[in-house]
Design an enzyme around this catalytic site. Structure first.
Site, PDB file in Angstrom:
ATOM      1  N   LEU A  46       0.841  -1.206   0.000  1.00 26.17           N
ATOM      2  CA  LEU A  46       0.000   0.000   0.000  1.00 26.17           C
ATOM      3  C   LEU A  46       0.873   1.251   0.000  1.00 26.17           C
ATOM      4  O   LEU A  46       0.872   2.038  -0.942  1.00 26.17           O
ATOM      5  CB  LEU A  46      -0.922  -0.018   1.223  1.00 26.17           C
ATOM      6  CG  LEU A  46      -1.661   1.281   1.536  1.00 26.17           C
ATOM      7  CD1 LEU A  46      -2.648   1.635   0.433  1.00 26.17           C
ATOM      8  CD2 LEU A  46      -2.367   1.200   2.886  1.00 26.17           C
ATOM      9  N   ASP A  47       1.611   1.434   1.076  1.00 29.65           N
ATOM     10  CA  ASP A  47       2.539   2.558   1.230  1.00 29.65           C
ATOM     11  C   ASP A  47       3.772   2.004   1.936  1.00 29.65           C
ATOM     12  O   ASP A  47       3.747   1.866   3.157  1.00 29.65           O
ATOM     13  CB  ASP A  47       1.889   3.660   2.068  1.00 29.65           C
ATOM     14  CG  ASP A  47       2.852   4.784   2.430  1.00 29.65           C
ATOM     15  OD1 ASP A  47       3.937   4.865   1.838  1.00 29.65           O
ATOM     16  OD2 ASP A  47       2.510   5.572   3.342  1.00 29.65           O
ATOM     17  N   PRO A  48       4.779   1.616   1.177  1.00 33.00           N
ATOM     18  CA  PRO A  48       4.988   1.879  -0.251  1.00 33.00           C
ATOM     19  C   PRO A  48       4.307   0.848  -1.152  1.00 33.00           C
ATOM     20  O   PRO A  48       4.157  -0.310  -0.783  1.00 33.00           O
ATOM     21  CB  PRO A  48       6.513   1.778  -0.391  1.00 33.00           C
ATOM     22  CG  PRO A  48       6.896   0.732   0.635  1.00 33.00           C
ATOM     23  CD  PRO A  48       5.973   0.952   1.794  1.00 33.00           C
ATOM     24  N   ASP A  53       0.934   3.923  -3.552  1.00 41.17           N
ATOM     25  CA  ASP A  53       1.308   5.339  -3.630  1.00 41.17           C
ATOM     26  C   ASP A  53       2.277   5.591  -4.779  1.00 41.17           C
ATOM     27  O   ASP A  53       2.182   6.599  -5.493  1.00 41.17           O
ATOM     28  CB  ASP A  53       1.906   5.808  -2.299  1.00 41.17           C
ATOM     29  CG  ASP A  53       3.103   4.983  -1.843  1.00 41.17           C
ATOM     30  OD1 ASP A  53       3.314   3.868  -2.352  1.00 41.17           O
ATOM     31  OD2 ASP A  53       3.836   5.458  -0.954  1.00 41.17           O
ATOM     32  N   CYS A  79      -0.644   8.782   3.528  1.00 46.91           N
ATOM     33  CA  CYS A  79      -1.347   7.513   3.711  1.00 46.91           C
ATOM     34  C   CYS A  79      -1.485   7.227   5.197  1.00 46.91           C
ATOM     35  O   CYS A  79      -0.584   7.540   5.991  1.00 46.91           O
ATOM     36  CB  CYS A  79      -0.590   6.371   3.031  1.00 46.91           C
ATOM     37  SG  CYS A  79      -1.444   4.778   3.100  1.00 46.91           S
TER      38      CYS A  79
END
Length: 384
Positions: free
Chosen positions: A131-133, A136, A165
């Site tokens: 997700l993050d990283p 993004d 995030c």
């Protein structure tokens, strides 16, 4: 001379079944020839498969590095959901046995040291694919590509890129947060200085929370602050040399009221007493756990604003998901993105060596289309 990727065997070893393992594992069971889930014990692995509805579709295993090594074969794909410090020895074993490697974590120096050997062997090292990283990066690459097409690489311009995030409770509590992972990690991140660009200047926030500001999304107010080192991502996202950054920051998003609710936490962090901070982490874990009745919410927003004499381009992505009884929003985002990357390792479309999620505009666009087709919801807004 470009090394051809080592042919994938079709076998995937997924190591770890914590809170970020979700429906992505099910997707791999649909596409991979064979999936093994490694956990602390075989019984816990089997329980996790049952919880995910995958009993009989993947093989449970008790994880130790020697046990994994005894079952690794050339062309296998190893997916690590272990803590980041364990990635390097795992990658070293993959290189020794000719296996590809994937994780959702940031690249560490210890992992980077092994990338050249992996590349020479035709092995893919997929990182930052969660997700993050992860998502993004996909959002940012796609926005930069759209802006470059509209403005032009050689046109002098200034820009603002922000990427925030956060995983927060779907139903806010008085603390504005519930811990789904070790509080010590959250507190440690807050103690790490953040580097970013603001007002055209490189800036360091020794205490990141002191750089907190309001951020409004669709009429809802959040609080955001810089995290880690944003500056290297200017190059990673391929922003043209003719463009000058006004603001470039990657950071963390929290619910409105977070700064006030965490005032006592910040006082302990400022004092810098390691023993007291460790005790605080234990207190927070007991006071604000994520229980089976709690649903999480993931909010990721990436925005780019480019201004040139010839005109202005603005665009942004927003992902805002709430978990449900079947799966947390965090597990959905992390595991589906990582599984998508693994599918591209299996089909041979990722080049050998280091891959951070999708590092080109074309591939990022492809991944976003595939994630949307897999049921991950997000929106794109473009103002010309």
């Amino acid at each position: 001379m470009t090394t051809e990727p080592a042919a994938a065997s079709g076998t995937v070893h997924w190591i770890g079944a914590g809170l970020s393992t979700g429906s992505g594992l099910a997707a791999l069971c649909d596409t991979a020839g064979r999936v093994r889930l490694w956990h602390r014990t075989e019984a816990r692995a089997a329980d996790a498969l049952g919880r995910l509805g995958l009993a009989g579709r993947a093989e449970p295993r008790a994880y130790t590095l020697p046990a994994l090594a005894s079952e690794l074969a050339p062309g296998d794909v190893v997916v690590s959901m272990l803590p980041a410090p364990e990635h390097a020895p795992l990658l070293a074993e993959c290189v020794r046995q000719g296996a590809h490697f994937a994780c959702s974590s940031y690249v560490s120096d210890a992992v980077l040291e092994q990338v050249p050997a992996a590349g020479r062997a035709g092995l893919v090292v997929l990182t930052e694919a969660g997700l993050d990283p992860g998502i993004d990066h996909l959002f940012a690459h796609d926005l930069v590509a759209r802006a470059r097409e509209a403005i032009g690489d050689d046109t002098p311009a200034s820009y603002t890129l922000t990427s925030y995030c956060g995983g927060v409770p779907a139903v806010p509590n008085d603390f504005t947060y519930r811990f789904s992972w070790a509080p010590a990690g959250v507190l440690g991140a807050l103690r790490s200085p953040a580097r970013y660009i603001e007002g055209g200047e490189r800036t360091v926030a020794e205490r990141p929370w002191e750089a907190t500001r309001r951020h409004v999304l669709d009429g809802e107010t959040f609080e955001v602050y810089p995290n880690r080192d944003s500056v290297p991502f200017v190059a990673q996202y391929g922003l043209p040399d003719a463009w000058t950054p006004r603001t470039f920051v990657r950071g963390t998003l929290r619910l409105e009221g977070w700064l006030r609710a965490w005032g006592g936490v910040f006082e302990v962090l400022k004092a810098g007493d390691d023993e007291r901070i460790a005790a605080l982490a234990r207190e927070l874990a007991a006071a604000y756990p994520t229980t089976a009745d709690d649903h999480d919410r993931v909010v990721l927003t990436v925005s780019l604003d480019v201004r040139a004499e010839s005109g202005r381009w603005q665009g942004g992505y927003l992902l805002d998901l709430v978990g449900d009884a079947e799966e947390s929003a965090m597990a959905r985002c992390v595991s589906r993105t990582l599984a998508l990357g693994v599918r591209h390792v299996l089909d041979g479309s990722l080049p050998p060596g280091l891959n951070r999620a999708a590092e080109t505009a074309a591939r990022s666009g492809q991944w976003l289309r595939e994630l949307a087709r897999d049921g991950l919801e997000f929106t794109l807004r473009v103002d010309r």
